[in-house]
Design a protein around this motif. Structure first.
Motif, PDB file in Angstrom:
ATOM      1  N   PRO A   1       5.473   0.252  -2.593  1.00 23.29           N
ATOM      2  CA  PRO A   1       6.480  -0.055  -3.610  1.00 23.29           C
ATOM      3  C   PRO A   1       6.955  -1.504  -3.494  1.00 23.29           C
ATOM      4  CG  PRO A   1       7.277   1.649  -2.084  1.00 23.29           C
ATOM      5  CD  PRO A   1       5.910   1.266  -1.642  1.00 23.29           C
ATOM      6  N   SER A   2       7.463  -2.024  -4.584  1.00 28.00           N
ATOM      7  CA  SER A   2       7.854  -3.432  -4.640  1.00 28.00           C
ATOM      8  C   SER A   2       8.993  -3.795  -3.690  1.00 28.00           C
ATOM      9  CB  SER A   2       8.227  -3.821  -6.069  1.00 28.00           C
ATOM     10  OG  SER A   2       9.354  -3.086  -6.498  1.00 28.00           O
ATOM     11  N   ARG A   3       9.738  -2.819  -3.193  1.00 31.20           N
ATOM     12  CA  ARG A   3      10.823  -3.135  -2.257  1.00 31.20           C
ATOM     13  C   ARG A   3      10.290  -3.718  -0.948  1.00 31.20           C
ATOM     14  NH1 ARG A   3      10.977   2.543  -2.293  1.00 31.20           N
ATOM     15  NH2 ARG A   3      10.381   3.490  -0.311  1.00 31.20           N
ATOM     16  N   PHE A   4       8.973  -3.615  -0.703  1.00 26.91           N
ATOM     17  CA  PHE A   4       8.367  -4.169   0.502  1.00 26.91           C
ATOM     18  C   PHE A   4       7.727  -5.535   0.265  1.00 26.91           C
ATOM     19  CE2 PHE A   4       8.166   0.455   1.388  1.00 26.91           C
ATOM     20  CZ  PHE A   4       9.029   0.462   2.476  1.00 26.91           C
ATOM     21  N   ARG A   5       8.039  -6.174  -0.859  1.00 29.34           N
ATOM     22  CA  ARG A   5       7.428  -7.467  -1.202  1.00 29.34           C
ATOM     23  C   ARG A   5       7.630  -8.510  -0.106  1.00 29.34           C
ATOM     24  NH1 ARG A   5       7.997 -12.424  -3.616  1.00 29.34           N
ATOM     25  NH2 ARG A   5       6.460 -12.923  -5.214  1.00 29.34           N
ATOM     26  N   ALA A   6       8.845  -8.636   0.402  1.00 31.51           N
ATOM     27  CA  ALA A   6       9.130  -9.643   1.440  1.00 31.51           C
ATOM     28  C   ALA A   6       8.334  -9.360   2.717  1.00 31.51           C
ATOM     29  CB  ALA A   6      10.621  -9.686   1.742  1.00 31.51           C
ATOM     30  N   VAL A   7       8.192  -8.095   3.055  1.00 31.12           N
ATOM     31  CA  VAL A   7       7.439  -7.713   4.254  1.00 31.12           C
ATOM     32  C   VAL A   7       5.960  -8.031   4.057  1.00 31.12           C
ATOM     33  CG1 VAL A   7       6.804  -5.782   5.753  1.00 31.12           C
ATOM     34  CG2 VAL A   7       9.114  -5.922   4.807  1.00 31.12           C
ATOM     35  N   LEU A   8       5.418  -7.699   2.887  1.00 30.16           N
ATOM     36  CA  LEU A   8       4.013  -8.004   2.594  1.00 30.16           C
ATOM     37  C   LEU A   8       3.783  -9.515   2.627  1.00 30.16           C
ATOM     38  CD1 LEU A   8       3.423  -5.470  -0.322  1.00 30.16           C
ATOM     39  CD2 LEU A   8       2.658  -5.249   2.052  1.00 30.16           C
ATOM     40  N   HIS A   9       4.737 -10.252   2.077  1.00 35.13           N
ATOM     41  CA  HIS A   9       4.633 -11.711   2.058  1.00 35.13           C
ATOM     42  C   HIS A   9       4.593 -12.266   3.492  1.00 35.13           C
ATOM     43  CE1 HIS A   9       4.770 -15.735   0.851  1.00 35.13           C
ATOM     44  NE2 HIS A   9       5.707 -15.704  -0.062  1.00 35.13           N
ATOM     45  N   ALA A  10       5.452 -11.758   4.374  1.00 33.88           N
ATOM     46  CA  ALA A  10       5.489 -12.215   5.766  1.00 33.88           C
ATOM     47  C   ALA A  10       4.178 -11.905   6.482  1.00 33.88           C
ATOM     48  CB  ALA A  10       6.660 -11.571   6.497  1.00 33.88           C
ATOM     49  N   LEU A  11       3.624 -10.717   6.258  1.00 30.11           N
ATOM     50  CA  LEU A  11       2.347 -10.354   6.889  1.00 30.11           C
ATOM     51  C   LEU A  11       1.201 -11.202   6.354  1.00 30.11           C
ATOM     52  CD1 LEU A  11       2.764  -6.481   7.007  1.00 30.11           C
ATOM     53  CD2 LEU A  11       2.682  -8.026   8.975  1.00 30.11           C
TER      54      LEU A  11
ATOM     55  N   LYS B   1      -1.722  -8.046  -3.644  1.00 33.70           N
ATOM     56  CA  LYS B   1      -1.642  -8.430  -5.055  1.00 33.70           C
ATOM     57  C   LYS B   1      -0.835  -7.377  -5.792  1.00 33.70           C
ATOM     58  CE  LYS B   1      -5.859  -6.083  -6.497  1.00 33.70           C
ATOM     59  NZ  LYS B   1      -7.094  -6.192  -7.234  1.00 33.70           N
ATOM     60  N   SER B   2      -0.529  -7.638  -7.055  1.00 34.55           N
ATOM     61  CA  SER B   2       0.207  -6.668  -7.863  1.00 34.55           C
ATOM     62  C   SER B   2      -0.607  -5.394  -8.007  1.00 34.55           C
ATOM     63  CB  SER B   2       0.495  -7.233  -9.253  1.00 34.55           C
ATOM     64  OG  SER B   2       1.400  -8.302  -9.147  1.00 34.55           O
ATOM     65  N   GLY B   3       0.088  -4.275  -7.974  1.00 33.27           N
ATOM     66  CA  GLY B   3      -0.578  -2.988  -8.110  1.00 33.27           C
ATOM     67  C   GLY B   3      -0.740  -2.573  -9.558  1.00 33.27           C
ATOM     68  N   VAL B   4      -1.435  -1.483  -9.756  1.00 33.05           N
ATOM     69  CA  VAL B   4      -1.662  -0.948 -11.096  1.00 33.05           C
ATOM     70  C   VAL B   4      -0.397  -0.274 -11.620  1.00 33.05           C
ATOM     71  CG1 VAL B   4      -3.046   0.676 -12.441  1.00 33.05           C
ATOM     72  CG2 VAL B   4      -4.113  -0.646 -10.616  1.00 33.05           C
ATOM     73  N   ALA B   5       0.280   0.453 -10.760  1.00 29.12           N
ATOM     74  CA  ALA B   5       1.524   1.123 -11.147  1.00 29.12           C
ATOM     75  C   ALA B   5       2.649   0.090 -11.239  1.00 29.12           C
ATOM     76  CB  ALA B   5       1.888   2.183 -10.111  1.00 29.12           C
ATOM     77  N   PRO B   6       3.615   0.321 -12.117  1.00 24.40           N
ATOM     78  CA  PRO B   6       4.747  -0.615 -12.214  1.00 24.40           C
ATOM     79  C   PRO B   6       5.485  -0.736 -10.883  1.00 24.40           C
ATOM     80  CG  PRO B   6       4.789   0.973 -14.019  1.00 24.40           C
ATOM     81  CD  PRO B   6       3.729   1.423 -13.060  1.00 24.40           C
ATOM     82  N   ARG B   7       5.942  -1.941 -10.584  1.00 24.32           N
ATOM     83  CA  ARG B   7       6.717  -2.222  -9.379  1.00 24.32           C
ATOM     84  C   ARG B   7       6.000  -1.767  -8.110  1.00 24.32           C
ATOM     85  NH1 ARG B   7       9.996  -0.397 -13.202  1.00 24.32           N
ATOM     86  NH2 ARG B   7      10.336   1.629 -12.270  1.00 24.32           N
ATOM     87  N   SER B   8       4.702  -2.094  -8.022  1.00 23.24           N
ATOM     88  CA  SER B   8       3.942  -1.754  -6.823  1.00 23.24           C
ATOM     89  C   SER B   8       3.018  -2.909  -6.455  1.00 23.24           C
ATOM     90  CB  SER B   8       3.114  -0.481  -7.048  1.00 23.24           C
ATOM     91  OG  SER B   8       2.045  -0.734  -7.946  1.00 23.24           O
ATOM     92  N   TYR B   9       2.582  -2.913  -5.200  1.00 19.74           N
ATOM     93  CA  TYR B   9       1.648  -3.914  -4.693  1.00 19.74           C
ATOM     94  C   TYR B   9       0.528  -3.214  -3.937  1.00 19.74           C
ATOM     95  CZ  TYR B   9       5.310  -7.247  -5.752  1.00 19.74           C
ATOM     96  OH  TYR B   9       6.260  -7.990  -6.404  1.00 19.74           O
ATOM     97  N   ILE B  10      -0.669  -3.773  -4.015  1.00 23.33           N
ATOM     98  CA  ILE B  10      -1.819  -3.274  -3.271  1.00 23.33           C
ATOM     99  C   ILE B  10      -2.046  -4.228  -2.107  1.00 23.33           C
ATOM    100  CG2 ILE B  10      -4.305  -2.838  -3.348  1.00 23.33           C
ATOM    101  CD1 ILE B  10      -3.939  -2.216  -6.344  1.00 23.33           C
ATOM    102  N   ALA B  11      -2.196  -3.681  -0.912  1.00 27.09           N
ATOM    103  CA  ALA B  11      -2.398  -4.508   0.282  1.00 27.09           C
ATOM    104  C   ALA B  11      -3.659  -4.067   1.015  1.00 27.09           C
ATOM    105  CB  ALA B  11      -1.189  -4.389   1.208  1.00 27.09           C
TER     106      ALA B  11
END
Length: 135
Positions: A40-50, A59-69
């Motif tokens: 979920p997008s609430r983990f954007r800062a954590v994904l960015h740090a990693l 990158k942005s995920g297919v579902a709204p407000r999501s990211y694929i890592a």
């Protein structure tokens, strides 16, 4: 996050808890043959740090407000054992489509191993027909 002077790897045991857990999720999914996972997008800062540490790509995920890592080469080295071998024939099909873009990992078929017909990833994309030798 600085790499260990001896090994050149980042010591994942000293990461903040959420970063550590995201790496563990990606490692667990990787062991099952899945190269990506959606957060979920609430983990954007954590994904960015990693990603800044070179451990994951995202990158942005297919579902709204999501990211694929996914784990990068450095991320795989940091969290996976060099001797681990996935059990054969267990879990998902694991087939990947032909390469289209080099900057992102290819999706992996999420259907059970040995399924008939088309391959389908977690995000819903489908490709090719499974050959009789794969069924």
């Amino acid at each position: 996050m600085t790499p260990d002077a001896r090994t050149g790897l980042i010591d994942t045991d000293h990461l903040p808890p959420t970063q550590y857990l995201i790496l563990e999720v990606l490692a667990a999914r990787h062991r099952l043959g899945e190269t990506t996972w959606t957060f979920p997008s609430r983990f954007r800062a954590v994904l960015h740090a990693l990603a800044d540490a070179g451990l994951i790509g995202w990158k942005s995920g297919v579902a709204p407000r999501s990211y694929i890592a996914w784990l990068t080469g450095a991320g795989r080295s940091a969290v996976l054992s060099d001797t681990y071998v996935a059990p054969a024939g267990v879990g998902r099909c694991g087939q990947t489509p032909p390469t289209m873009f080099n900057h992102a990992p290819r999706p992996v078929c999420a259907l059970p191993a040995g399924h008939p017909g088309w391959h389908r990833a977690d995000d819903g994309c489908e490709w090719g027909i499974a050959e009789a030798s794969q069924q």
